[in-house]
Design a protein around this motif. Structure first.
Motif, PDB file in Angstrom:
ATOM      1  N   ARG A 131       0.835  -1.210   0.000  1.00 53.53           N
ATOM      2  CA  ARG A 131       0.000   0.000   0.000  1.00 53.53           C
ATOM      3  C   ARG A 131       0.871   1.262   0.000  1.00 53.53           C
ATOM      4  O   ARG A 131       0.547   2.244  -0.677  1.00 53.53           O
ATOM      5  CB  ARG A 131      -0.937  -0.006   1.201  1.00 53.53           C
ATOM      6  CG  ARG A 131      -1.969  -1.129   1.186  1.00 53.53           C
ATOM      7  CD  ARG A 131      -2.971  -0.960   2.316  1.00 53.53           C
ATOM      8  NE  ARG A 131      -3.790   0.227   2.093  1.00 53.53           N
ATOM      9  CZ  ARG A 131      -4.952   0.219   1.457  1.00 53.53           C
ATOM     10  NH1 ARG A 131      -5.436  -0.902   0.961  1.00 53.53           N
ATOM     11  NH2 ARG A 131      -5.635   1.339   1.309  1.00 53.53           N
ATOM     12  N   GLU A 185       0.390   3.711  -3.063  1.00 50.21           N
ATOM     13  CA  GLU A 185      -0.324   4.945  -2.741  1.00 50.21           C
ATOM     14  C   GLU A 185       0.613   6.084  -2.377  1.00 50.21           C
ATOM     15  O   GLU A 185       0.186   7.233  -2.273  1.00 50.21           O
ATOM     16  CB  GLU A 185      -1.315   4.688  -1.605  1.00 50.21           C
ATOM     17  CG  GLU A 185      -2.416   3.693  -1.992  1.00 50.21           C
ATOM     18  CD  GLU A 185      -3.441   3.504  -0.898  1.00 50.21           C
ATOM     19  OE1 GLU A 185      -3.270   4.090   0.200  1.00 50.21           O
ATOM     20  OE2 GLU A 185      -4.420   2.770  -1.126  1.00 50.21           O
ATOM     21  N   GLN A 213       0.633   4.467   5.867  1.00 45.06           N
ATOM     22  CA  GLN A 213      -0.557   3.641   6.035  1.00 45.06           C
ATOM     23  C   GLN A 213      -0.849   3.445   7.525  1.00 45.06           C
ATOM     24  O   GLN A 213      -0.726   2.357   8.071  1.00 45.06           O
ATOM     25  CB  GLN A 213      -0.361   2.297   5.327  1.00 45.06           C
ATOM     26  CG  GLN A 213      -0.148   2.395   3.841  1.00 45.06           C
ATOM     27  CD  GLN A 213      -1.370   2.943   3.126  1.00 45.06           C
ATOM     28  OE1 GLN A 213      -2.504   2.585   3.442  1.00 45.06           O
ATOM     29  NE2 GLN A 213      -1.150   3.826   2.158  1.00 45.06           N
ATOM     30  N   TRP A 221      -7.848  -3.457  -6.665  1.00 44.98           N
ATOM     31  CA  TRP A 221      -6.985  -2.434  -7.237  1.00 44.98           C
ATOM     32  C   TRP A 221      -7.175  -2.371  -8.750  1.00 44.98           C
ATOM     33  O   TRP A 221      -7.252  -3.417  -9.410  1.00 44.98           O
ATOM     34  CB  TRP A 221      -5.508  -2.744  -6.968  1.00 44.98           C
ATOM     35  CG  TRP A 221      -5.104  -2.787  -5.529  1.00 44.98           C
ATOM     36  CD1 TRP A 221      -5.254  -3.825  -4.667  1.00 44.98           C
ATOM     37  CD2 TRP A 221      -4.452  -1.749  -4.801  1.00 44.98           C
ATOM     38  NE1 TRP A 221      -4.731  -3.507  -3.435  1.00 44.98           N
ATOM     39  CE2 TRP A 221      -4.240  -2.229  -3.497  1.00 44.98           C
ATOM     40  CE3 TRP A 221      -4.023  -0.459  -5.123  1.00 44.98           C
ATOM     41  CZ2 TRP A 221      -3.621  -1.474  -2.509  1.00 44.98           C
ATOM     42  CZ3 TRP A 221      -3.406   0.293  -4.146  1.00 44.98           C
ATOM     43  CH2 TRP A 221      -3.206  -0.200  -2.849  1.00 44.98           C
TER      44      TRP A 221
END
Length: 463
Positions: A36, A40, A44, A435
């Motif tokens: 992640r 991103e 996180q 995703w």
């Protein structure tokens, strides 16, 4: 000498984090968080556990610099134990709080074997922040201004407590332990009252946040929400209690030895209140674990037990070690750490085997020319080799990328009746989330957009 031995032990764990980086970074939460972060490009933080920023910043920065995936994961593995080592070094060389330096070493080893390979339990980062906070507050080197002390307690104490609800227990325990003992308590009655109010406020705030805004923490807290004589009696006869007893005998046997030695030392010095206080906390922790957790999964359960090491070992550190001669201290403390490091090392084989099992499936997929595979189980049962299988979708992606596959392969293990989970078009990828492939970080990951997920029987494919 005990503090230096503790620091040396944490240095060995740093080396272990480097040697076993793949075993650690391909286990459940670590690859999930890293995946992640890479895709991103942001931290996180989950369940308001903000203290985890210190380790999450490492893979974030490394991926922004476009370092190779292997380097990103190696640095991520190192970041945890390097952080703990640096905190211990500050305790030893800056604050001279040698007792805390020994305790932090005991925390990361006494209950640790399998859990060394499960890095992303935020309680460990919270505990490190707690030791940094207490190191400053109880440093004997020079008088701190009360305002600075209050601010450190508010910020670093708050950071420790917000990072994981389990930090509350050793935090409150040590605060009361030092306050009752008084030998290392440098504050006046008015200052003590003000600082204790800050602690109580931080504890209350964390309980409210966890109860109302953190779903996972709230579900765990419900397990201990119904304290009664009946529930306590059931805790002592529960399956978890029997598992803890069994594993204490064969793995954690040093803990009761240190606990009994510490309590005896307190009783000999007529510190009855401190002995009762420590015993009460240790017993309450045992009951809470038995009420909250219903099954023993070694790497997970050990992580939840580790805070009890602080409670069990505190009297030993502060009332037994100071009475020993230097050679005795070196012998006893070194032996403790050597034994615990041996347990951690022996545990590595099952995690190495787990990585091998992941590789075996990926190799079979290569032979079958598959890029996306869903293995459907006949029953809701996790094979011992996997320990947990919810993270396999990302674990397999990471391992495929590390293996140098130009197009990453991925396999998923589904429970009976979960076949619809992979009913997505070919341009989407299924992990714990869905995703869009074209939105993933193309520097690190490349996926096939023509093949759908092929569903096969788990029993037939894993052979």
């Amino acid at each position: 000498m005990a503090a230096l031995l503790s620091l040396g032990t944490l240095a060995v764990l740093v080396i272990g984090a480097l040697v076993f980086w793949k075993e650690r970074m391909l286990l459940c939460d670590a690859p999930h968080i890293a995946f992640r972060i890479i895709n991103e490009q942001t931290l996180q933080i989950q369940q308001f556990r903000y203290g985890a920023f210190i380790t999450q910043s490492v893979p974030l920065l490394a991926s922004k610099l476009h370092l190779p995936l292997q380097t990103v994961l190696i640095l991520y593995s190192l970041s945890f134990n390097l952080f703990y080592f640096l905190i211990a070094a500050v305790l030893v060389f800056r604050f001279k709080t040698y007792g805390l330096a020994v305790l932090i070493g005991f925390y990361y080893t006494l209950f640790a074997s399998d859990t060394f390979y499960w890095t992303n339990n935020e309680v460990h980062q919270g505990i490190a922040w707690m030791f940094l906070c207490f190191g400053y507050i109880f440093s004997p080197r020079k008088q701190r201004s009360f305002v600075a002390t209050a601010l450190v307690l508010l910020f670093f104490g708050g950071l420790a407590i917000i990072t994981h609800p389990l930090v509350l227990i050793p935090f409150v325990f040590l605060w009361g332990f030092f306050l009752i003992d008084k030998s290392s308590w440098p504050y006046s009655r008015q200052q003590t009252l003000a600082l204790t109010i800050i602690v109580a406020t931080l504890v209350f705030a964390k309980l409210i946040i966890s109860k109302t805004n953190a779903s996972y923490d709230s579900s765990m807290m419900e397990g201990v929400g119904g304290f009664s004589l009946r529930s306590i009696a059931e805790a002592f006869t529960s399956d978890m209690a029997l598992e803890l007893l069994k594993h204490t005998v064969k793995n954690f046997w040093i803990v009761p030895i240190l606990f009994v030695a510490g309590i005896v030392a307190l009783l000999k010095r007529r510190k009855l209140l401190l002995a009762a206080y420590t015993a009460m906390f240790f017993l309450a922790y045992f009951i809470a674990v038995c009420m909250t957790f219903k099954g023993y999964l070694a790497f997970y359960t050990e992580g939840e037990l580790m805070a009890a090491a602080i409670i069990a070992a505190a009297p030993f550190v502060y009332f037994v070690l100071p009475q020993l001669k230097e050679k005795q201290i070196v012998l006893f403390v070194a032996l403790i750490f050597i034994v615990r490091l041996a347990y951690i090392g022996v545990s590595s084989q099952k995690f190495t085997n787990r990585v091998g099992a992941l590789n075996k499936v990926l190799q079979q997929m290569h032979r079958d020319n598959l890029t996306k595979l869903a293995l459907l189980k006949d029953e809701d049962h996790v094979e011992p080799i996997w320990m947990l299988d919810w993270g396999i979708p990302v674990e397999s992606i990471m391992l495929s990328a590390l293996n140098g596959d130009p197009v990453q392969r991925q396999f998923i293990i589904l429970k009976p009746g979960e076949g619809n989970r992979v009913e997505v078009d070919t341009k989407h990828l299924v992990t714990t989330d869905i995703w869009r492939i074209d939105q993933l970080n193309q520097f690190y990951f490349h996926f096939d957009t023509t093949q759908p997920y092929l569903i096969k029987s788990y029993k037939d494919y894993i052979r």
